[in-house]
Design a protein around this motif. Sequence first.
Motif, PDB file in Angstrom:
ATOM      1  N   ASN A 191      54.430 112.466  61.651  1.00  0.00           N
ATOM      2  CA  ASN A 191      53.971 111.164  62.132  1.00  0.00           C
ATOM      3  C   ASN A 191      55.110 110.162  62.060  1.00  0.00           C
ATOM      4  O   ASN A 191      55.946 110.219  61.156  1.00  0.00           O
ATOM      5  CB  ASN A 191      52.805 110.643  61.284  1.00  0.00           C
ATOM      6  CG  ASN A 191      51.529 111.420  61.511  1.00  0.00           C
ATOM      7  OD1 ASN A 191      51.281 111.917  62.602  1.00  0.00           O
ATOM      8  ND2 ASN A 191      50.705 111.535  60.479  1.00  0.00           N
ATOM      9  N   ILE A 192      55.135 109.223  63.000  1.00  0.00           N
ATOM     10  CA  ILE A 192      56.101 108.133  62.962  1.00  0.00           C
ATOM     11  C   ILE A 192      55.388 106.808  63.230  1.00  0.00           C
ATOM     12  O   ILE A 192      54.254 106.791  63.722  1.00  0.00           O
ATOM     13  CB  ILE A 192      57.229 108.331  63.990  1.00  0.00           C
ATOM     14  CG1 ILE A 192      56.658 108.383  65.409  1.00  0.00           C
ATOM     15  CG2 ILE A 192      58.026 109.579  63.699  1.00  0.00           C
ATOM     16  CD1 ILE A 192      57.726 108.371  66.478  1.00  0.00           C
ATOM     17  N   ASP A 193      56.065 105.724  62.902  1.00  0.00           N
ATOM     18  CA  ASP A 193      55.571 104.373  63.180  1.00  0.00           C
ATOM     19  C   ASP A 193      56.261 103.876  64.448  1.00  0.00           C
ATOM     20  O   ASP A 193      57.450 103.590  64.441  1.00  0.00           O
ATOM     21  CB  ASP A 193      55.878 103.451  62.001  1.00  0.00           C
ATOM     22  CG  ASP A 193      55.331 102.038  62.183  1.00  0.00           C
ATOM     23  OD1 ASP A 193      55.039 101.644  63.335  1.00  0.00           O
ATOM     24  OD2 ASP A 193      55.210 101.315  61.187  1.00  0.00           O
ATOM     25  N   ARG A 194      55.528 103.789  65.535  1.00  0.00           N
ATOM     26  CA  ARG A 194      56.095 103.430  66.838  1.00  0.00           C
ATOM     27  C   ARG A 194      56.764 102.064  66.836  1.00  0.00           C
ATOM     28  O   ARG A 194      57.717 101.821  67.579  1.00  0.00           O
ATOM     29  CB  ARG A 194      54.990 103.450  67.897  1.00  0.00           C
ATOM     30  CG  ARG A 194      53.868 102.440  67.645  1.00  0.00           C
ATOM     31  CD  ARG A 194      52.695 102.647  68.608  1.00  0.00           C
ATOM     32  NE  ARG A 194      51.552 101.812  68.269  1.00  0.00           N
ATOM     33  CZ  ARG A 194      51.338 100.604  68.757  1.00  0.00           C
ATOM     34  NH1 ARG A 194      52.193 100.074  69.610  1.00  0.00           N
ATOM     35  NH2 ARG A 194      50.265  99.914  68.396  1.00  0.00           N
ATOM     36  N   THR A 195      56.306 101.142  65.980  1.00  0.00           N
ATOM     37  CA  THR A 195      56.825  99.776  66.006  1.00  0.00           C
ATOM     38  C   THR A 195      58.267  99.692  65.523  1.00  0.00           C
ATOM     39  O   THR A 195      58.949  98.700  65.778  1.00  0.00           O
ATOM     40  CB  THR A 195      55.948  98.836  65.166  1.00  0.00           C
ATOM     41  OG1 THR A 195      55.974  99.239  63.788  1.00  0.00           O
ATOM     42  CG2 THR A 195      54.507  98.854  65.653  1.00  0.00           C
ATOM     43  N   ALA A 196      58.764 100.737  64.829  1.00  0.00           N
ATOM     44  CA  ALA A 196      60.155 100.729  64.362  1.00  0.00           C
ATOM     45  C   ALA A 196      61.133 100.711  65.529  1.00  0.00           C
ATOM     46  O   ALA A 196      62.278 100.295  65.387  1.00  0.00           O
ATOM     47  CB  ALA A 196      60.423 101.944  63.473  1.00  0.00           C
ATOM     48  N   TRP A 197      60.678 101.146  66.715  1.00  0.00           N
ATOM     49  CA  TRP A 197      61.519 101.153  67.917  1.00  0.00           C
ATOM     50  C   TRP A 197      61.094 100.077  68.915  1.00  0.00           C
ATOM     51  O   TRP A 197      61.482 100.116  70.072  1.00  0.00           O
ATOM     52  CB  TRP A 197      61.484 102.528  68.571  1.00  0.00           C
ATOM     53  CG  TRP A 197      62.231 103.566  67.799  1.00  0.00           C
ATOM     54  CD1 TRP A 197      63.550 103.914  67.925  1.00  0.00           C
ATOM     55  CD2 TRP A 197      61.726 104.384  66.751  1.00  0.00           C
ATOM     56  NE1 TRP A 197      63.891 104.889  67.035  1.00  0.00           N
ATOM     57  CE2 TRP A 197      62.780 105.201  66.287  1.00  0.00           C
ATOM     58  CE3 TRP A 197      60.470 104.512  66.135  1.00  0.00           C
ATOM     59  CZ2 TRP A 197      62.624 106.128  65.257  1.00  0.00           C
ATOM     60  CZ3 TRP A 197      60.308 105.420  65.114  1.00  0.00           C
ATOM     61  CH2 TRP A 197      61.380 106.215  64.687  1.00  0.00           C
TER      62      TRP A 197
END
Length: 239
Positions: free
Chosen positions: A201-207
């Motif tokens: 899983n990743i946090d999309r807002t980091a990009w």
Amino acid sequence: MKLLQRTGLVIALAFIVVACGKPTDTVEATDAAEVAEATGKTLAIDPSTSQINWRGYKPTGQHFGYIPVSTGEVTVQGEELTGAKFVFDITGLKIQDMEESNEFYGKLWGHLQSPDFFDAANHPQATFELTSIEPYAAGAIADKEEFASENTPKKDSEVASANPTHWISGNLTMRGTTKNIKFPATVSIVDGAVTASAGFNIDRTAWGLAYGDESTAVDKAKDQFIYNTVSVGFDIKAN
């Protein structure tokens, strides 16, 4: 924008992976790191059998699909992976939970390509470059607490490879932003061929893919947000 309310969710894809923490850390994004010095033999990625799978969540629904790998290569020294670089075609993104003939398919695809998400007109590609690889040490993968709903994102431990062999770290560049990520993966090198797979899983807002950011939801009970968590899986083959 009403499309999000009608279809249940828009996903902001993010790719391959995690912060440079302990093996039990949840996947996160950190500052870009120095790219690994590749030594050995270079092998070309097979675009026909390599892709990134994604799944996004909203309390009222989910969407999933894949993004193709347009070009890429890995470098091996004997039985060890020493380098890798992949280029992903954002404009080739596919949505698999609905037919392309569905009117909402085009609207959702267009929204994902827009500045609300990938801003594909200015950033049509995403890249991943290996920065380090290390043997996987057995241990539990920490799960992030999520707001509970009928479509709570899958846990990190649920999407991770069943039998990971390595921790892979690399720089993921998307929308002009580069972050380093680290994730468990299953890597095999047999008879000059490389296969690699992973789930995380990743946090999309980091990009900068922050449309519908759940942290800005005034009242989550109203379900008017998109989860920041995106589940990502990949299968890479090189010969």
